[in-house]
Design an enzyme around this catalytic site. Structure first.
Site, PDB file in Angstrom:
ATOM      1  N   TYR A   1       7.099   2.251 -16.153  1.00  0.00           N
ATOM      2  CA  TYR A   1       6.273   2.200 -14.942  1.00  0.00           C
ATOM      3  C   TYR A   1       6.641   0.979 -14.086  1.00  0.00           C
ATOM      4  O   TYR A   1       6.822   1.079 -12.878  1.00  0.00           O
ATOM      5  CB  TYR A   1       4.794   2.141 -15.349  1.00  0.00           C
TER       6      TYR A   1
ATOM      7  N   LYS B   1       8.474   0.237 -10.137  1.00  0.00           N
ATOM      8  CA  LYS B   1       7.553  -0.447  -9.220  1.00  0.00           C
ATOM      9  C   LYS B   1       8.180  -1.747  -8.700  1.00  0.00           C
ATOM     10  O   LYS B   1       7.961  -2.136  -7.553  1.00  0.00           O
ATOM     11  CB  LYS B   1       6.217  -0.734  -9.920  1.00  0.00           C
TER      12      LYS B   1
END
Ligand SMILES: [Zn+2]
Length: 685
Positions: free
Chosen positions: A583, A587
């Site tokens: 994740y 990002k």
């Protein structure tokens, strides 16, 4: 035109009104006013008005004669009893002895004689209703009638069409002088059914609601028959050429019809678009005399406050020649604004120089081959402008079939456009900070997306809510203003993103702000995670944003009025958590993407910023996750959610406000705003 009177409906309304203490005369006044209001061939958007003369007991028990008249700007189709302020009639009638009266004095007298001092202002045409003796009076701007009277020889044509049943009143702007002239002519000629107000509309009267209403329908039918009998066909040259689609044309038109704010660098006055392309519109735009008729002026005076006096006429947007179209559109819009300014200056000087110039931007743009745009500070206003422009086309077309359309003079249009009582119909509300702007929010059905869409709508923007779950987006949109647009959009699919942005451009005219928010979390220890998992996360958490930003920038470039890209980066971009690599890594790339957009498009006025938020109740941090994490740390849920320097839980609304702030900060780009209650490890360095 057929009468809409239905005895059963009329009596049902009378019975319903009786329960609220409304007598049958007023109930039937409401009933026929609604009948008139529901037909756009009779009245549009606050135009037209009706009245009733009756008696009531005032607070002292004295019986007084009153005029109940439609409130200024009220919509006839949905009128209620409160939409008919009651004014003492005797003092109004006394005014007939005056040669003239200033508008503020007239309004003061009207307000001083309201039975209910808190009632809305009566219609600007109140004195016409007051001076005429009839119990029920109906006034509309009926299309068929305008076709006959918007002519150089409207008086003769009117005599032909209506015989002596309607007296002809030469044009004067609505207000006291027109009312005086109308009553003089009425008394001299004693017409049986009503009056024609030249270049403006028709008045019918009667002893009861049905009589006045059905006379209106009968006169309009006579007008329709007259046009039918005398009409000839008009030359339309259908030109077959490949036309650029609306989604590519609209942002160019919108950009051309924007105005730089000279006081605030980076700020623009923007408008929202409403597109119409019915066959009648396309036929009108293919007229060989389009240049002439587009200069001919409004169909009835009060349209000028919605559409200005003339539309902006643009060239055909031929396929493959979009740059030529863009150049021509900017030039034409520039000329329109310069001409409007000149028009204002000349006529303001004529009337004493005390008027304040409205923005010089067009409210209607004609694009032959493609369609017509209504423009407004809101989608609602744009739709009204489009409705009125379609009506204008219908009147002009009909008038040209029997003769030659002719409007009032430029000076007369100015007097209406800048008549304070007309402008008052638009309402003097303070503009919201994002009025005229269009925002697209991805992941709009989620907690942060929905809160952001709501915050931007509250700030006055038109909002498109994009989500992979259309039903959920529609649900969130329904909680906002009626113009919010829910769209299905899968940001991992380039075609889906493209289609969504084309739809936004077609619906609103373009886009100014994008909140790229859609995302989802994947976990895994980075050295062991499947490549497929990492790629999947990159598809959504990096490429999804890139696709959205790219589609938005393309539209922003076509508009040429700058723009704002806002990204939801996560704390993970700055302060990675263990096993959150799948994740956090995309990002972190997203943070770099934001900076790259800021760098590459700063010169075009496009800003790029990000919000770094943490620990928000959402689809990424569900109740169950909160419960298990709090438990693992031996904390209460509240303490877990408030585990930051300030000891305060951060909400989706807080994140929404941060995005809004970034959208409004015109001198801020490449910024990351942290909304996490304070986490020194995630602080930007
Ligand atoms: Zn009128």
């Amino acid at each position: 035109m057929k009468s809409g009177w239905a005895e059963h409906d009329a009596q049902a309304l009378v019975a319903r009104c009786a329960k609220s203490g409304i007598d049958h005369e007023l109930a039937l006044r409401i009933y026929t006013t609604r009948l008139l209001g529901r037909d756009p061939a009779l009245v549009l958007h606050g135009g037209g008005n009706t009245s009733l003369k009756t008696r009531l007991r005032d607070r002292f028990g004295e019986e007084v004669e009153i005029l109940r008249i439609k409130a200024s700007g009220a919509e006839m189709a949905a009128i209620e009893a409160e939409g008919f302020p009651a004014v003492r009639l005797a003092p109004l009638r006394k005014l007939r002895g005056l040669e003239a009266i200033a508008d503020p004095d007239l309004v003061a007298i009207e307000r001083a004689n309201l039975i209910d001092p808190t009632a809305p202002n009566p219609s600007v045409e109140i004195m016409l209703h007051a001076f005429l003796p009839h119990k029920f009076i109906d006034h509309t701007h009926a299309r068929a009638v305008l076709r006959i009277i918007d002519q150089p020889d409207g008086e003769e044509r009117s005599a032909d069409a209506f015989g002596g049943r309607l007296a002809f009143v030469p044009y004067l702007m609505p207000g006291f002088a027109l009312a005086r002239k109308a009553i003089d002519i009425f008394e001299r000629t004693r017409p049986s059914d009503g009056l024609i107000l030249s270049k403006h509309g028709i008045v019918t009267f009667g002893e009861n609601a049905r009589e006045a209403y059905e006379r209106m329908i009968e006169m309009v039918t006579l007008a329709e028959d007259f046009v039918e009998r005398n009409g000839k066909s008009v030359a339309i040259a259908r030109r077959a050429s490949e036309i650029t689609p609306i989604a590519a044309v609209a942002p160019i038109v919108r950009g051309a019809c924007s105005q730089k704010n000279e006081k605030t660098e980076g700020a623009w006055r923007r408008l929202v678009l409403e597109f119409r392309s019915r066959a009648a519109v396309l036929d009108f735009l293919d007229r060989t005399d389009l240049g002439r008729v587009s200069e001919a002026g409004v169909a009835t005076p009060d349209h000028t406050i919605r559409t200005k006096n003339w539309p902006l006429l643009l060239p055909r947007p031929k396929m493959g020649k979009l740059d030529d179209f863009a150049r021509a559109a900017r030039e034409a819009a520039g000329k329109f604004a310069a001409r409007y300014h000149d028009y204002f200056e000349r006529h303001n000087r004529r009337v004493g120089g005390d008027r304040r110039e409205l923005d010089p931007l067009p409210r209607v743009a004609l694009v032959p081959g493609l369609g017509m745009f209504g423009l407004g500070r809101t989608k609602h206003d744009a739709a009204i402008a489009a409705d009125i422009a379609e009506e204008w086309m219908a009147v002009v077309d009909g008038a040209e079939r029997i003769g030659r359309f002719e409007s009032i003079s430029e000076a007369e249009m100015f007097d209406c456009e800048y008549w304070p009582l007309e402008q008052a119909k638009l309402g003097f509300t303070t503009e919201r900070p994002l009025a005229g702007q269009i925002v697209a929010v991805t992941g709009a059905a989620g907690a942060i997306g929905a809160a952001t869409a709501k915050a931007f709508a509250a700030a006055g923007a038109e909002v498109a809510l994009l989500d992979v779950d259309l039903a959920a987006a529609a649900d969130k949109a329904s909680a906002l203003a009626g113009t919010a647009l829910p769209l299905r959009c899968d940001v991992t699919d380039a075609a889906s993103v493209q289609a969504a942005f084309e739809e936004i451009a077609a619906r609103f005219g373009g886009v100014d702000i994008v909140v790229s928010n859609a995302g989802a979390a994947w976990q895994g220890r980075i050295g062991e995670v499947e490549e497929a998992t990492l790629r999947q996360s990159f598809e959504l958490n990096f490429y999804g944003h890139q696709r959205v930003a790219q589609a938005a920038v393309r539209i922003m470039q076509a508009q040429g009025t700058g723009g704002c890209l806002l990204f939801n980066v996560s704390k993970q971009a700055v302060n990675p958590g263990p096993d959150f690599g799948p994740y956090g890594v995309p990002k972190a790339a997203l943070l770099a993407l934001m900076r790259q957009y800021a760098l590459d498009y700063g010169a075009d006025g496009i800003r790029a910023n990000a919000v770094n938020a943490d620990r928000i109740r959402s689809g990424l941090l569900t109740r169950e996750m909160i419960a298990s994490r709090a438990k693992a740390r031996g904390l209460s849920e509240k303490d877990y959610m408030s585990g930051n320097l300030l000891g305060r839980e951060v909400t989706a609304e807080d994140v929404a406000q941060a995005f809004l702030h970034q959208a409004l900060a015109l001198k801020t780009t490449a910024d990351v705003t942290t909304v996490d209650g304070g986490n020194i490890a995630a602080a930007m360095r």
